[in-house]
Enzyme design. Structure first.
Site, PDB file in Angstrom:
ATOM      1  CE  LYS A 131     -12.942   6.769 -13.006  1.00  0.00           C
ATOM      2  NZ  LYS A 131     -12.092   7.430 -13.999  1.00  0.00           N
ATOM      3  NE  ARG A 144     -12.831  13.892 -10.556  1.00  0.00           N
ATOM      4  CZ  ARG A 144     -13.822  13.001 -10.514  1.00  0.00           C
ATOM      5  NH1 ARG A 144     -13.556  11.705 -10.691  1.00  0.00           N
ATOM      6  NH2 ARG A 144     -15.070  13.389 -10.305  1.00  0.00           N
TER       7      ARG A 144
END
Length: 257
Positions: free
Chosen positions: A204, A239
């Site tokens: 991210k 994830r």
């Protein structure tokens, strides 16, 4: 949970798996590397992404879901649309992973209730493409926790059993790097709800802001560390893009106790 994006524009791996055969091949490799769940998605949710027409989303994901399910993989469908979720479940998916916590499409809640599948509810301020609209956070952990519990209550009222619900605090969706870290540190407060908790920190942008690493794929070391830290603090599912690195980090973290 390994990420199997079938999109041209995802922030890290967009365009890599537009060929269904390549997507299936990668999914099977992720299983060999230690993934438990394969999360197949056909619409990018990166900041600034444009909506994908439902028919195109279906075209991308259905062959991949069907073949992976045929190989006995546990498949989740990453979608906010009931038409896509329904078709994917009919093709063999077992989990609906919705970044909108079943709010964008009014048919999602009854679909999940009727089919009996498991569901991931993710926190994200705003609806549809108005992704980050909403009041500022006062206490990001408590605010996100309250939102998710409200969604759990709505799901339970519609007949979705609590044991079928997974909570995702929504790392990377409208939070600052400081708030992202607070949400990871607060994993135990989400786990205390009694629902399994999922964290999606992998590659991210906040990692790039903290480290100065611009290329998402080069953020795997930090991603693996964050996954292990989230699990240590109470997460049940992570994830990820890089299964091997994450499995190694989890194994060492578990051995340390």
């Amino acid at each position: 949970m390994a990420i199997v994006n079938v999109t041209p524009d995802s922030f890290s791996d967009g365009g890599e798996r537009l060929d269904p055969g390549r997507a299936v091949e990668d999914g099977l490799r992720f299983l060999d590397e230690g993934a438990d769940i394969l999360d197949v998605g056909g619409e990018s949710t990166r900041p600034g992404s444009q909506p994908t027409p439902p028919e195109e989303e279906l075209r991308r994901v259905l062959p991949v879901v069907a073949e992976l399910a045929r190989r006995n993989a546990v498949v989740s469908i990453d979608t906010r649309r009931a038409t896509v979720a329904r078709a994917a479940l009919e093709a063999g998916a077992r989990i609906v992973n919705d970044v909108a916590a079943l709010r964008d499409d009014p048919e999602m809640v009854p679909l999940v209730a009727r089919t009996g599948c498991d569901v991931v509810l993710m926190h994200r301020r705003g609806l549809s493409e108005n992704t980050f609209a909403g009041p500022a956070y006062e206490d990001v952990v408590e605010d996100v926790r309250r939102f998710l519990l409200e969604r759990v209550a709505a799901c339970e009222a519609a007949g979705i059993a609590r044991q079928r619900i997974v909570l995702d605090p929504g790392i990377g969706f409208g939070k600052s790097p400081k708030q992202e870290l607070e949400l990871i540190a607060g994993a135990g407060r989400f786990a205390d709800t009694g629902c399994p908790v999922l964290y999606g920190c992998s590659r991210k942008s906040f990692i790039g802001k903290l480290t100065g690493i611009e290329k998402p794929a080069d953020r795997d070391p930090a991603s693996a560390w964050l996954a292990a830290e989230a699990v240590r603090r109470g997460a049940s599912i992570v994830r990820v893009h890089n299964v091997v690195a994450t499995r190694q980090a989890l194994a060492v973290s578990s051995a340390m106790g």
